[in-house]
Design a protein around this motif. Structure first.
Motif, PDB file in Angstrom:
ATOM      1  N   PHE A  39       0.811  -1.207   0.000  1.00 17.60           N
ATOM      2  CA  PHE A  39       0.000   0.000   0.000  1.00 17.60           C
ATOM      3  C   PHE A  39       0.847   1.261   0.000  1.00 17.60           C
ATOM      4  N   ARG A  81       0.795   3.856  -3.025  1.00 17.91           N
ATOM      5  CA  ARG A  81       0.292   5.201  -2.786  1.00 17.91           C
ATOM      6  C   ARG A  81       1.221   6.254  -3.374  1.00 17.91           C
ATOM      7  N   GLN A  96       0.024   8.656  -6.428  1.00 16.84           N
ATOM      8  CA  GLN A  96      -0.104  10.088  -6.212  1.00 16.84           C
ATOM      9  C   GLN A  96       0.793  10.870  -7.176  1.00 16.84           C
ATOM     10  N   GLU A 153       1.711   6.751  12.264  1.00 12.21           N
ATOM     11  CA  GLU A 153       0.590   7.142  11.393  1.00 12.21           C
ATOM     12  C   GLU A 153      -0.325   8.149  12.103  1.00 12.21           C
ATOM     13  N   ARG A 196       1.533  11.497  12.634  1.00 12.01           N
ATOM     14  CA  ARG A 196       1.667  12.242  11.384  1.00 12.01           C
ATOM     15  C   ARG A 196       0.425  13.055  11.082  1.00 12.01           C
ATOM     16  N   ILE A 241      -8.872   5.510   0.876  1.00  8.16           N
ATOM     17  CA  ILE A 241      -7.890   5.072   1.879  1.00  8.16           C
ATOM     18  C   ILE A 241      -6.858   6.179   2.044  1.00  8.16           C
ATOM     19  N   ARG A 242      -6.530   6.476   3.287  1.00 12.43           N
ATOM     20  CA  ARG A 242      -5.566   7.527   3.570  1.00 12.43           C
ATOM     21  C   ARG A 242      -4.209   6.973   3.979  1.00 12.43           C
ATOM     22  N   THR A 243      -4.224   6.004   4.895  1.00 13.48           N
ATOM     23  CA  THR A 243      -2.957   5.548   5.486  1.00 13.48           C
ATOM     24  C   THR A 243      -2.904   4.031   5.518  1.00 13.48           C
ATOM     25  N   PHE A 294      -5.712   1.051   5.748  1.00 19.42           N
ATOM     26  CA  PHE A 294      -5.708  -0.056   4.805  1.00 19.42           C
ATOM     27  C   PHE A 294      -5.994  -1.394   5.483  1.00 19.42           C
ATOM     28  N   LEU A 298      -7.346   6.520  -3.512  1.00 21.60           N
ATOM     29  CA  LEU A 298      -6.484   7.116  -2.497  1.00 21.60           C
ATOM     30  C   LEU A 298      -6.847   8.577  -2.333  1.00 21.60           C
ATOM     31  N   THR A 299      -6.804   9.050  -1.124  1.00 15.96           N
ATOM     32  CA  THR A 299      -6.956  10.483  -0.936  1.00 15.96           C
ATOM     33  C   THR A 299      -5.766  11.185  -1.580  1.00 15.96           C
TER      34      THR A 299
END
Lengths: 159, 159, 159, 159, 159, 159
Positions: free
Chosen positions: D96, D100, D104, E97, E100, F90-92, F96, F118-119
């Motif tokens: 992941f 990501r 991005q 996480e 952050r 999903i952010r982190t 996940f 993904l954000t």
């Protein structure tokens, strides 16, 4: 207190994320040595001297920043230049696990402590490996590079 | 029940973390084979024979520990020597993800189960890659090595 | 060696993942005590006595498995019953971080070591919280439950 | 809307996990181009042409699937073929973090969005690296391969 | 530069890990305010005033450390006392996480930057939640507590 | 194909991250039902009816978006409205792990697949919990809220 930190890396190339960490590190340290690690047996993407000069161009007006090269253990170079801390940026939790091991071993060997800043959210996906991959294939990575690095890379690719 | 576990790795070199996992593994298994994997096409840092002898020196007085070499799939060697389990230490969550994939594939292929012990907190940052990096650059990694490994590495570097 | 492990949890309810870990744990230990933790101040979904009886039904023919309840610290109960190890299943890396802290603290306090098995891939998404959520809303969670648990839950909901 | 997604990878070899993601992707896209990335300077395990033909055999009866090769940046190839999305499977949280960053950066460079499906639990441990390792050592990886890939690998190893 | 950092937390109770981060933070900042957050609607384990006094006892001879309480947003209190940075310790990647997200939101709202130190390996498993759990059940958590905290907790439980 | 996805959540409140995922989801689905989950026994921060109306205001001009409430299992509601997919951001990597378990259980129970976007990097630190915490303490969370949500929250707090 005349605090000096070392910001070690290969900076192949130096990114907007690196630039951001160094600038914010200046609120913690009197001066920062950007230490460009090299390994005589490993091939880099950009020549060592170019990488160093380009970073100097980014911080041209700031006497608190010095750029030096080193080979060998980061803690040895840190001691040599009298640094009290190692400065590092962390982007992801995968980074974190790796950085933690290195930092804890450095501390055990030398008593030099590591200090971590987080990259800003918009810089989180940026790393030198992805940028090199873009550049290799003729893509446009300029949005991930400090202005002076971008100009220098363009110049060097036109040479 | 005469249970035998295999503790596989490249052990280049064998660390205090490895030593600790083997010792604690003896509370679960009658005997443990420390299986030093090698790959004819890959260059190691320390010679295979040295690595094996040095580990034997660490457990010199313990008949429950055997040191052997193998090439190929771990599950094949495990079956060959009659091991019922694969013993592994886990340090970090990055380790965990990797170990999980390997262990689940091994189970699917062979029905040999993997058993995990956690490294003790003070050994968590230590791994063979970091130790090799320290040794390559003339640093002092002795605090991360079992006494007998430390002595042997010193001897070998004075040869 | 007459090795006894404790497999602690709230088991609210006991899942196919739990069942699998206990069965595989029997290749490591002579006997296993499934220790159902309770907390007089916390409301559970299924009554403690039901949970215990249902797990007994799952292992009805196996004298190596005992089911007991406990309140308080897991290591204290482990010492009380003479367990040498704590057995745990790990599903994900989030589990891992949590389990690591608990296991390392337990080791520091009592010298009782924790042993980890991985859930099999198809059981990885299953946990008691998700199952309770399905049951609360009248969904069908039977595929995530051992046969005997499924039958008992059905009976209890028809009471 | 005539939606086309690109499913990029090296597929060395194509696994049951890849097959599953492509099939489920067809509920989101009209057609999918399986884009086999290659790098003239990197040695692969199976020849590029074999890998492509074998994947075509897996989806022989499905006109919605096309298999193509590409070198260079995934986003450049995606634009070239008119794909609106990049389709990816994610197995683990280590995957992941990596995905990501790539997704991005791709979005920032091209406005092409990435869509993620999760592998099914039983395919989670399977990846091409582990399969190659099994095959290299003469192990049986057939349970991790689509039927047509298995047959083709057997044929090729008998050549 | 007269740099002040805030070290926020609920410190219920203050651990050896917290103590270690504060001490190392003094190599970065002229002074540190240990800011004990409270929430009128939430029940704590130890009374707020005890927690504050106990931390003061730990740093009794160090004028660079101040202990204060606050309710509300950390960044608001940081601005109120003129702190330039928020100091935090990170133990695990799960911590990372969470930290952050908080740090990036704090930065976006206030321009106050967060600085992270890693806990030393032997303190990594220790957190206040685990310690409270040990204390609740009459266990011995003294090895995870600074000397002065240990003495104070003993005194308070004998009251 | 008349594809409908459900985008489930409590949206307490709806953030810029949520808005972004829904907008990008429209390139995959003909229509999206934003499904606001509620639980009669749980206290929310903003009233259910407000949350629903505010989201409707965000997408006032887009007939492809519908806002509905539901109680119970997401898959049951998805089936009820004829959704083929569950859409999630999903952010982190912590997100996940959680999302993977839920998605795999949903798939096993209903055959409804989950699709992940993904954000964008700048929205990664934003979540509803942090926003509620800011709002509770009178902080300014407007930069993390869609324009219409911000206006509505201001109106409601002046009531």
């Amino acid at each position: 207190m005349d605090k000096l930190a070392i910001f070690p890396g290969s900076f192949d190339p130096f990114t907007v994320g690196h630039e951001d960490v160094v600038k914010r590190g200046l609120s913690l340290f009197e001066s920062i040595v950007i230490a460009v690690g090299y390994n005589a047996n490993k091939r880099d993407y950009f020549p060592l001297d170019d990488r160093m000069q380009w970073i100097r161009d980014v911080f041209a007006n700031d006497p608190r920043i010095r750029v030096e090269k080193y080979e060998g253990l980061t803690v040895d170079f840190a001691k040599e230049i009298g640094a009290s801390h190692i400065l590092r940026g962390i982007r992801t939790s995968a980074d974190f696990e790796y950085e933690r091991a290195i930092a804890q071993v450095n501390k055990a060997m030398s008593n030099i402590d590591s200090v971590f800043l987080l990259t800003t959210p918009e810089h989180t996906p940026v790393n030198s490996t992805i940028i090199r991959d873009i550049l290799k294939h003729g893509g446009d990575a300029s949005m991930f590079l400090p202005e002076q690095i971008k100009i220098n890379i363009e110049k060097s690719s036109n040479r």
